[in-house]
Design a protein around this motif. Structure first.
Motif, PDB file in Angstrom:
ATOM      1  N   ASP A 189       0.755  -1.211   0.085  1.00 26.05           N
ATOM      2  CA  ASP A 189       0.063   0.136   0.064  1.00 26.05           C
ATOM      3  C   ASP A 189       0.875   1.177  -0.062  1.00 26.05           C
TER       4      ASP A 189
ATOM      5  N   ALA B 139       2.824   4.506  -1.586  1.00 22.94           N
ATOM      6  CA  ALA B 139       2.482   5.833  -2.525  1.00 22.94           C
ATOM      7  C   ALA B 139       3.804   6.949  -2.326  1.00 22.94           C
TER       8      ALA B 139
ATOM      9  N   ASP C 235       5.184  11.028  -3.661  1.00 20.19           N
ATOM     10  CA  ASP C 235       4.613  12.183  -4.011  1.00 20.19           C
ATOM     11  C   ASP C 235       5.362  13.112  -3.711  1.00 20.19           C
TER      12      ASP C 235
ATOM     13  N   ARG D 111       2.334  12.227  -7.820  1.00 14.84           N
ATOM     14  CA  ARG D 111       1.699  11.368  -7.218  1.00 14.84           C
ATOM     15  C   ARG D 111       1.744   9.833  -7.915  1.00 14.84           C
TER      16      ARG D 111
ATOM     17  N   GLU E 299       0.398   6.104  -6.759  1.00 16.69           N
ATOM     18  CA  GLU E 299      -0.405   5.364  -5.883  1.00 16.69           C
ATOM     19  C   GLU E 299      -0.589   3.958  -6.285  1.00 16.69           C
ATOM     20  N   HIS E 300      -1.062   3.205  -5.132  1.00 20.29           N
ATOM     21  CA  HIS E 300      -1.406   1.900  -5.129  1.00 20.29           C
ATOM     22  C   HIS E 300      -0.190   1.146  -5.759  1.00 20.29           C
TER      23      HIS E 300
ATOM     24  N   HIS F 237       4.548   7.037   1.577  1.00 19.79           N
ATOM     25  CA  HIS F 237       3.246   6.509   2.270  1.00 19.79           C
ATOM     26  C   HIS F 237       3.404   4.985   2.112  1.00 19.79           C
TER      27      HIS F 237
END
Length: 293
Positions: A186, A188, A190, A196, A198-199, A240
């Protein structure tokens, strides 16, 4: 690390002889070629005017004056020859690389590594910029210096990033888990909302080869730099989720302390291995059992 190479010694001899010749020319130009001995050239004295009235150019050139000028250049020429001999016997680049990893002169060695690797690129930049300026018909100094400085700084930053990722500034690699070489959970990435990715969920098994493909700007380089720690700790990006390399979270690991089971080569580092195609067709079954050089 010890091997004899003739090219550095030849270059040092030519450089030393050139320095002696320049020193003699300097003395002759500024009236220091006179002295005892046979008069070789009887050049007229040319006194300068204005604030330089105390300077006299040219004058008689004697064998004693040329000998004194050559003797005054010998100490510097000897230093050049000593470094040429050392460079011919010792692989200086490897010596600097070892000193950059450990020892009391790590900071100086790192600076020398960057300078040593950047200097050939500087000469190449000068040639390319001069060709471009000639095609455009530009002859100003700024048209030459600004692009050369820009390319040299970019080269130095890329090399510094490569050194950071390969642990040149580390005091020791941290332990890791060889059975989990790459795990993204999970995750991420940026840059303050401007960009960014993600996923990110990925788990790579030991002994496998994975190729990341995608269009320009899709985040391939950003993902690889996040795995090396450059994205989080060098370029100022934010991570993240979890990105574990060898069981170590890159967000919590100092940028200069790589996991023991990780290896990274910056695509613009200009290292010798990047100038030839890969020779290995497979990877080691266990990253900890491999012996990269």
């Amino acid at each position: 690390m010890f091997r004899f190479r003739l090219a550095p010694l030849r270059a040092a001899v030519l450089f030393a002889l050139g320095f002696v010749v320049l020193r003699i020319g300097y003395r002759v130009l500024f009236g220091g070629g006179g002295g005892t001995g046979l008069v070789l050239l009887d050049l007229p004295r040319v006194p300068l005017a204005g604030p330089f009235s105390h300077v006299v150019l040219f004058g008689p050139v004697t064998t004693g004056g040329i000998g004194n000028a050559a003797l005054s250049a010998l100490p510097v020429a000897a230093v050049i020859l000593v470094f040429g001999v050392l460079n011919a016997l010792v692989d200086v680049s490897r010596l600097f690389a070892r000193g950059a990893r450990r020892g009391p002169l790590r900071t100086v060695s790192r600076a020398l590594v960057i300078a040593w690797a950047t200097f050939p690129a500087l000469l190449d930049s000068v040639r390319r910029v001069r060709l471009a300026a000639a095609l455009r018909g530009e002859r100003t100094v700024a048209a030459l210096l600004v692009p050369v400085f820009e390319q040299t700084i970019e080269r130095a930053l890329a090399l510094a990033a490569s050194m950071e990722a390969r642990g040149f500034a580390s005091v020791g690699a941290v332990g890791g888990a060889c059975d989990r070489p790459v795990v993204l959970a999970d995750a991420a990435l940026d840059f303050d909302g401007d960009w960014r990715l993600e996923h990110l969920d990925l788990a790579l098994a030991p002994g496998t080869l994975t190729v990341i493909v995608g269009p320009t700007g899709s985040g391939k380089s950003g993902l690889l730099q996040a795995m090396s720690g450059l994205f989080q700790h060098f370029h100022g990006g934010r991570q993240h989720g979890r990105i574990e390399i060898g069981g170590v979270d890159r967000a919590e690991t100092p940028r200069a302390t790589p996991p023991v089971s990780s290896a990274w080569c910056h695509r613009t580092c200009g290292c010798p291995s990047s100038r030839r195609p890969w020779r290995r067709r497979s990877v080691s079954p266990s990253p900890c059992a491999a012996s990269p050089r």
